[in-house]
Enzyme design. Sequence first.
Site: not given
Ligand SMILES: NC(=O)c1ccc[n+]([C@@H]2O[C@H](COP(=O)([O-])OP(=O)(O)OC[C@H]3O[C@@H](n4cnc5c(N)ncnc54)[C@H](O)[C@@H]3O)[C@@H](O)[C@H]2O)c1
Length: 270
Positions: A159, A205, A69, A172
């Site tokens: 988030s 999460i 991205v 972040y």
């Molecule tokens: N897990 C949590 O507690 C939490 C809380 C709040 C927000 N989020 C947000 O949720 C979203 C998903 O995160 P997650 O928790 O599932 O983590 P995760 O690490 O399991 O998934 C993130 C995904 O994004 C992909 N990614 C990273 N950089 C990328 C790039 N440059 N281009 C394309 N894909 C890319 C990764 O390969 C991975 O598959 C994120 O935006 C994260 O900030 C997560």
Amino acid sequence: MSFRSTRMQGKVAVVTGGASGIGRACALRLAEEGALGVVVADLHLDQARATADEIAAAGGNASAFAVDVRDAQACEDMARHAVDRWGQLDVLVAAAGISGERAAADEEHDGTGAGLSFSSRTWQDVLDVNLNGLMHTDRAVARWMITVGSGGSIVNIASMCSAWASATATPYNVSKAGAWMLTKSLAIELAPHGIRVNAVGPGFIGDTGMTAHTRADEQAAAAVVDRTLLGRFGRPREVADAVLFLAGDESSYFTGSILYPDGGFNAPSR
Ligand SMILES: NC(=O)c1ccc[n+]([C@@H]2O[C@H](COP(=O)([O-])OP(=O)(O)OC[C@H]3O[C@@H](n4cnc5c(N)ncnc54)[C@H](O)[C@@H]3O)[C@@H](O)[C@H]2O)c1
């Protein structure tokens, strides 16, 4: 009356970050609700394929697409792939993201941080993916939606840090505050085109790559559980349910809004 799941029937969705965690759960959830097609887009094509294969094995429709991205052109190609492969593009779930959690241990600190624990490199990396990448993704998909002219729904995964700061994750937090502001700004810009833009701001999460370190640290995990009113980490599917609502027609009067599935983490005043 039919009891089959059809909330996404006739809709084509792109899900970035669809290889893992929340994005993966969203891709599965949209497919489960009868989506005409789900593009599982991610930096890691093999894992994106695994999600797409899982959907196909369960009788759904999905394709995998490799995207970074941070690359604006790659995001344009991703949107075009959705239209070429599935004939239309109605929904975007933008979940690709990184935490930059190694920031505190970052040895590349260039000395300009005045005591801040992150380096310029970490700041840049996190902003590049979580904010610039989000903008590339939203813009590419919105362009197609405008061209086709039948509206659409964009859901940005922000988030709870979009609104509440924590001491150890400054890049972040800033990136996610930006994601929330981008959501509201695009909601204004895209409303005349029938495109709704909303965000989901999850709390902690489980079963995701992003919280693996926190969950592995007994003390840190206990602190999260202790503060969360519902007494546990959330499940990716619980975030996907909020995303599904915003993606589909049930949220037809929502735009420029954010939903916080955080288990009550931020309900107390501190
Ligand atoms: N897990 C949590 O507690 C939490 C809380 C709040 C927000 N989020 C947000 O949720 C979203 C998903 O995160 P997650 O928790 O599932 O983590 P995760 O690490 O399991 O998934 C993130 C995904 O994004 C992909 N990614 C990273 N950089 C990328 C790039 N440059 N281009 C394309 N894909 C890319 C990764 O390969 C991975 O598959 C994120 O935006 C994260 O900030 C997560």
